[in-house]
Write an enzyme that holds these catalytic residues in place. Structure first.
Site, mmCIF file in Angstrom:
data_model
loop_
_atom_site.group_PDB
_atom_site.id
_atom_site.type_symbol
_atom_site.label_atom_id
_atom_site.label_comp_id
_atom_site.label_asym_id
_atom_site.label_seq_id
_atom_site.Cartn_x
_atom_site.Cartn_y
_atom_site.Cartn_z
ATOM 1 N N ASP A 62 3.986 -2.224 3.121
ATOM 2 C CA ASP A 62 3.028 -2.248 2.167
ATOM 3 C C ASP A 62 2.961 -0.655 1.313
ATOM 4 O OD1 ASP A 62 2.634 -4.542 2.964
ATOM 5 O OD2 ASP A 62 0.771 -4.079 3.999
ATOM 6 N N ASP A 75 3.189 -15.432 2.515
ATOM 7 C CA ASP A 75 3.283 -14.092 3.372
ATOM 8 C C ASP A 75 4.075 -14.561 4.551
ATOM 9 O OD1 ASP A 75 2.946 -11.594 3.982
ATOM 10 O OD2 ASP A 75 0.803 -11.649 3.369
#
Length: 434
Positions: free
Chosen positions: A214, A150
């Site tokens: 997202d 990430d």
């Protein structure tokens, strides 16, 4: 980065930090299929839950059709490293990572873990910055096969002294070291959210990369991500593919038709297919969507690795960036014919018409058999054009067209579609106005 800015991706196992076209070990050549725990459970995960999820995948037949990864996301670690710098799994929820990976492997799955390229993960657990080799060796010793990486808690410039590429290259190099010293190859996932044009450089170290923010379990989110993907389909091939985030089928308020569109778009652009829902509550209808083997076969095509691409935007002019109404008419090659995706972005049913040769993969003067990849029926032969009638609101039609020989003799006009404007006989006679 706020905790809500989650990300998921998959990528290719590395034998060295070479450009993607030099990575030929075959690991991760096709899009990864499997499960990721974040969207359904966030930090509420433990060993028992992950094993139960894998067992559901076996019992539903998902493993049988190719979903062979079970991946942890954030929150699996203790908040502090050991006195010697090792990252430590949560002693209550994940007391023995080798026991977890052994169980997953015994069931037939590969096992994935999560870390971050910064000081901390997005949920505040230890990131891997300045611990890349140490963490890579730890993950290997625990038996993991996949690393999602990430982009939270980025070090200050005067510490990192790297661009975004260099920040991710540090872990790519660490995984290359692990491969060289232990023989273990990882599938490496870049989760950079597409903000630094990751599709331009991600293939140098990985097999897929997040292209957008997202995902959410509602149509507007799906439409926005599909819109982003429509402009960068050329980035996808073996050893390099756009990741559109997790499959939200079974989450939120997606309709049945929206869920079919979701799955179709993700599969046909050759994105990773990672389920992000609670399998314990998944309906049989949604399981059937996820198990559409004719759609999966396109995603996992061993001969053609390219994505479908828009050939006409539809309600918008071509190349229009519109997060609510993305491109509607898509096509691409496959091992067994030309694939078409017709996406109705409107809120009411609509007929969808196209000339066959609008797709660059269709030959003029030929007719094509039509296979519907959702009804699983052969629907006759298309000559020059095709109309899908009453496509549901936010619904999809997925077709596989196969060459069925020359079109009938004597059709008028002598050239179809856009070619008519320059349609010319050998003697120079123009048929542009025929």
């Amino acid at each position: 980065m706020a905790l809500s800015m989650r990300s998921l991706g998959v990528a290719i196992g590395l034998l060295s930090a070479l450009p993607a076209n030099a990575i030929t070990n075959g690991v991760g050549k096709l899009p990864v299929m499997g499960y990721n725990a974040w969207n359904a459970f966030a930090c509420n995960v433990n060993e028992t839950l992950m094993v139960q999820t894998a067992q559901y995948m076996v019992s539903y037949g998902l493993l049988d059709v190719g979903y062979n990864h079970v991946n942890l996301d954030d929150c699996w670690a203790m908040k502090n490293r050991s006195s010697t710098g090792e990252v430590v799994s949560d002693t209550t929820r994940f007391p023995d990572m080798n026991n977890l990976t052994d169980q997953l492997h015994a069931l037939g799955f590969q096992a994935g873990i999560y870390s971050d390229s910064g000081w901390f993960t997005c949920a505040g657990y230890p990131g891997s910055f300045e611990h890349e080799e140490q963490d890579a060796l730890t993950f290997q010793s625990w038996g993991f096969d996949f690393l999602k990486y990430d982009n939270c808690a980025i070090p200050f410039d005067d510490v990192i002294r790297e661009g975004i590429v260099g920040k991710y290259q540090r872990m790519a190099d660490a995984l290359a070291m692990v491969a060289e010293t232990t023989g273990t190859t990882f599938i490496f996932s870049l989760c950079e959210w597409g903000w630094n044009q990751v599709w331009l450089w991600g293939a140098s170290m990985s097999h897929s990369w997040r292209i957008d923010g997202d995902i959410g379990p509602y149509w507007d989110s799906l439409a926005s991500i599909i819109n982003s993907a429509s402009f960068i389909t050329q980035a996808t091939n073996y050893y390099g593919r756009n990741d559109l985030d997790m499959l939200e089928i079974g989450n939120g308020n997606l309709t049945y038709d929206e869920s079919k569109s979701h799955f179709t778009a993700w599969a046909l652009v050759k994105a990773p297919l990672l389920i992000g829902t609670n399998l314990a509550t998944l309906s049989q209808q949604n399981i059937d969507i996820l198990k559409n083997t004719e759609i999966i076969a396109i995603n996992q095509d061993p001969v053609v690795g390219t994505s479908i691409s828009p050939f006409r935007w539809g309600i918008n002019a071509d190349w229009t960036f519109n997060t609510s109404f993305p491109a509607q008419y898509w096509s691409g090659p496959s091992e067994n014919g030309t694939v078409f995706m017709l996406l109705n972005t409107l809120s009411e049913p609509a007929d969808m018409f196209f000339n066959l040769t609008e797709s660059p993969w269709i030959r003029a003067g030929r007719q094509y058999s039509v296979r519907d990849l959702w009804t699983h029926t052969d629907n006759g032969t298309a000559v020059r054009n095709f109309t899908a009638t009453a496509v549901p609101a936010h619904g999809v039609v997925a077709l596989l067209l196969k060459d069925a020989g020359n079109e009938p003799y004597g059709l008028e006009p002598p050239c179809a579609g856009a070619a008519l404007s320059q349609c010319t006989a050998e003697n120079g006679t123009s048929y542009a106005n025929a």
